[in-house]
Write an enzyme that holds these catalytic residues in place. Structure first.
Site, PDB file in Angstrom:
ATOM      1  N   THR A  13      35.293  29.517 -46.367  1.00 13.15           N
ATOM      2  CA  THR A  13      34.546  28.419 -46.990  1.00 13.15           C
ATOM      3  C   THR A  13      33.978  27.541 -45.857  1.00 13.15           C
ATOM      4  OG1 THR A  13      36.372  26.836 -46.990  1.00 13.15           O
ATOM      5  CG2 THR A  13      36.263  28.357 -48.871  1.00 13.15           C
ATOM      6  N   LYS A  61      48.968  17.628 -48.454  1.00 10.12           N
ATOM      7  CA  LYS A  61      49.122  18.821 -49.293  1.00 10.12           C
ATOM      8  C   LYS A  61      50.574  18.978 -49.770  1.00 10.12           C
ATOM      9  CE  LYS A  61      44.827  20.189 -49.291  1.00 10.12           C
ATOM     10  NZ  LYS A  61      44.041  20.163 -50.524  1.00 10.12           N
ATOM     11  N   TYR A 109      46.826  16.392 -42.857  1.00 10.16           N
ATOM     12  CA  TYR A 109      46.466  17.373 -43.897  1.00 10.16           C
ATOM     13  C   TYR A 109      47.744  17.970 -44.504  1.00 10.16           C
ATOM     14  CZ  TYR A 109      44.089  21.453 -45.986  1.00 10.16           C
ATOM     15  OH  TYR A 109      43.608  22.410 -46.863  1.00 10.16           O
ATOM     16  N   ASP A 123      31.280  16.566 -57.106  1.00  8.22           N
ATOM     17  CA  ASP A 123      31.420  16.574 -55.645  1.00  8.22           C
ATOM     18  C   ASP A 123      30.719  15.324 -55.139  1.00  8.22           C
ATOM     19  OD1 ASP A 123      31.389  17.482 -52.770  1.00  8.22           O
ATOM     20  OD2 ASP A 123      32.089  19.341 -53.672  1.00  8.22           O
ATOM     21  N   ASP A 128      32.905  10.166 -55.705  1.00  6.65           N
ATOM     22  CA  ASP A 128      33.717  10.164 -54.489  1.00  6.65           C
ATOM     23  C   ASP A 128      35.164   9.920 -54.914  1.00  6.65           C
ATOM     24  OD1 ASP A 128      35.077   9.567 -52.174  1.00  6.65           O
ATOM     25  OD2 ASP A 128      33.543   8.209 -51.378  1.00  6.65           O
ATOM     26  N   VAL A 129      36.027  10.902 -54.694  1.00  5.78           N
ATOM     27  CA  VAL A 129      37.409  10.752 -55.182  1.00  5.78           C
ATOM     28  C   VAL A 129      38.195   9.691 -54.401  1.00  5.78           C
ATOM     29  CG1 VAL A 129      37.499  13.143 -56.061  1.00  5.78           C
ATOM     30  CG2 VAL A 129      38.424  12.635 -53.776  1.00  5.78           C
TER      31      VAL A 129
HETATM   32  P1  NAD Z   1      34.950  23.080 -49.013  1.00  2.96           P
HETATM   33  O1  NAD Z   1      34.711  22.172 -47.872  1.00  2.96           O
HETATM   34  O2  NAD Z   1      33.934  24.108 -49.366  1.00  2.96           O
HETATM   35  O3  NAD Z   1      35.277  22.260 -50.350  1.00  2.96           O
HETATM   36  C1  NAD Z   1      35.797  20.986 -50.360  1.00  2.96           C
HETATM   37  C2  NAD Z   1      34.857  20.112 -51.174  1.00  2.96           C
HETATM   38  O4  NAD Z   1      35.426  18.827 -51.339  1.00  2.96           O
HETATM   39  C3  NAD Z   1      33.494  19.947 -50.492  1.00  2.96           C
HETATM   40  O5  NAD Z   1      32.459  20.383 -51.338  1.00  2.96           O
HETATM   41  C4  NAD Z   1      33.421  18.448 -50.223  1.00  2.96           C
HETATM   42  O6  NAD Z   1      32.129  17.895 -50.330  1.00  2.96           O
HETATM   43  C5  NAD Z   1      34.356  17.892 -51.293  1.00  2.96           C
HETATM   44  N1  NAD Z   1      34.839  16.559 -50.927  1.00  2.96           N
HETATM   45  C6  NAD Z   1      35.277  16.135 -49.715  1.00  2.96           C
HETATM   46  N2  NAD Z   1      35.558  14.812 -49.772  1.00  2.96           N
HETATM   47  C7  NAD Z   1      35.305  14.403 -51.049  1.00  2.96           C
HETATM   48  C8  NAD Z   1      35.391  13.166 -51.714  1.00  2.96           C
HETATM   49  N3  NAD Z   1      35.794  12.061 -51.066  1.00  2.96           N
HETATM   50  N4  NAD Z   1      35.052  13.111 -53.021  1.00  2.96           N
HETATM   51  C9  NAD Z   1      34.634  14.215 -53.683  1.00  2.96           C
HETATM   52  N5  NAD Z   1      34.520  15.430 -53.093  1.00  2.96           N
HETATM   53  C10 NAD Z   1      34.853  15.521 -51.784  1.00  2.96           C
HETATM   54  O7  NAD Z   1      36.317  23.799 -48.678  1.00  2.96           O
HETATM   55  P2  NAD Z   1      37.299  24.679 -49.554  1.00  2.96           P
HETATM   56  O8  NAD Z   1      38.015  25.496 -48.578  1.00  2.96           O
HETATM   57  O9  NAD Z   1      36.633  25.291 -50.716  1.00  2.96           O
HETATM   58  O10 NAD Z   1      38.324  23.563 -50.066  1.00  2.96           O
HETATM   59  C11 NAD Z   1      38.711  23.402 -51.423  1.00  2.96           C
HETATM   60  C12 NAD Z   1      40.154  22.939 -51.455  1.00  2.96           C
HETATM   61  O11 NAD Z   1      40.976  24.012 -50.983  1.00  2.96           O
HETATM   62  C13 NAD Z   1      40.445  21.760 -50.537  1.00  2.96           C
HETATM   63  O12 NAD Z   1      41.322  20.881 -51.210  1.00  2.96           O
HETATM   64  C14 NAD Z   1      41.133  22.389 -49.353  1.00  2.96           C
HETATM   65  O13 NAD Z   1      41.994  21.499 -48.705  1.00  2.96           O
HETATM   66  C15 NAD Z   1      41.881  23.516 -50.030  1.00  2.96           C
HETATM   67  N6  NAD Z   1      42.286  24.601 -49.138  1.00  2.96           N
HETATM   68  C16 NAD Z   1      41.358  25.347 -48.471  1.00  2.96           C
HETATM   69  C17 NAD Z   1      41.789  26.365 -47.636  1.00  2.96           C
HETATM   70  C18 NAD Z   1      40.819  27.228 -46.863  1.00  2.96           C
HETATM   71  O14 NAD Z   1      41.279  28.052 -46.062  1.00  2.96           O
HETATM   72  N7  NAD Z   1      39.522  27.120 -47.063  1.00  2.96           N
HETATM   73  C19 NAD Z   1      43.147  26.624 -47.468  1.00  2.96           C
HETATM   74  C20 NAD Z   1      44.060  25.834 -48.153  1.00  2.96           C
HETATM   75  C21 NAD Z   1      43.626  24.838 -49.000  1.00  2.96           C
END
Ligand code: NAD
Length: 266
Positions: free
Chosen positions: A192, A161, A157, A38, A64-65
């Protein structure tokens, strides 16, 4: 159910919170060696400290991705720590800017696509040779309900996706015969930090509590989420762990919705 992946090696991005963190926990419980990644090393270390792992089973390396050199440095550290990985779960992501098309500038588009779409591509470019080399590999992208049901106030977004879905479907054709299976998971409204932030913003706009914001969001914006609640990260991680497993040996090019019915199509 024994997923039969004990001793496999996984990299999970976006792993210090939410779905990525829950996935790291479930893979560890299956006996997988896990590398969590992360943005911030301190937050990662704090997250890793909450997990149960045997000596040498858990590693945490910041990257950092959206930065190619950072991803390349991650590749080097992973190779030194565990060698080649056979499971890659791509969870790193941001919500990006809210607003109708005319309210979002080019920088907002660029940043969202750079993290959410190009980020997973950078990580895959670095680790594809690992995933192909052992005759057994699993690649899971975390897409979203938004990929197939776009909301007009979060189009960067949605576009990112949708791009992941398309890439995953295409990739699933390239390496399956070598044993590398590629699938996506598409969650909706999971509890989350990402949706906490969205709900806190809504609560502030309407001078209501976070719980009230969640209820009104479900009613107004997600009427097909039949369970009437946010999902838990563990409920998504369970599906990801299955897709990363030996049990999913005939699942390739699939998109698993984990959304309690959010997408209004069959
Ligand atoms: P989250 O914010 O807890 O997790 C996302 C993580 O990505 C964070 O820990 C953040 O620090 C990390 N991140 C952000 N930018 C980054 C970068 N440049 N390099 C490395 N890491 C980075 O939220 P989540 O809900 O657990 O999200 C996980 C995945 O699920 C994401 O791809 C999100 O788009 C997807 N998602 C989430 C939901 C939801 O409802 N929570 C729904 C659909 C999809």
């Amino acid at each position: 159910m024994d997923l039969n992946i004990q001793g496999r090696k996984a990299l999970v991005t976006g792993a210090d919170s939410g779905i990525g963190f829950a996935t790291a926990r479930q893979l560890l419980a299956e006996g997988v060696t896990v590398v969590m990644s992360d943005l911030e090393q301190d937050a990662l270390d704090a997250a890793a400290a909450k997990l149960d792992a045997k000596e040498g089973q858990l590693h945490a390396f910041a990257a950092d991705v959206s930065d190619t050199s950072s991803v390349q440095a991650l590749k080097k550290r992973v190779a030194e720590a565990v060698g080649e990985i056979d499971i890659l779960v791509q969870g790193a992501g941001i919500h990006g800017p809210d607003g109708l098309f005319h309210e979002i500038d080019e920088a907002g588009w660029q940043r969202t696509l750079d993290v959410n779409l190009m980020g997973p591509m950078r990580v895959l470019q670095a680790f594809l040779s690992d995933l192909r080399s052992g005759g057994w590999g699993r690649l899971v992208f975390i897409s979203s309900e938004d990929a197939v049901q776009p909301y007009d106030d979060e189009l960067p977004y949605c576009a990112a996706k949708a791009g992941l879905l398309s890439v995953a479907r295409g990739l699933s054709r390239s390496y399956a015969k070598e044993g590398l299976l590629v699938n996506t998971v598409s969650p909706a409204f999971i509890a989350t930090p990402m949706t906490d932030e969205m709900m806190d913003k809504l609560a502030e706009q309407r001078s209501i509590s976070r719980d009230e914001a969640i209820q009104s969001f479900l009613k107004e914006e997600r009427p097909f989420m039949e369970l009437g609640r946010r999902g838990e990260p563990e409920e998504v991680a369970a599906v990801i762990a299955f897709l990363c497993s030996d049990k999913a040996s005939f699942v390739n090019g699939a998109n698993y919705r984990v959304d309690s019915g959010a997408v209004a199509t069959i």
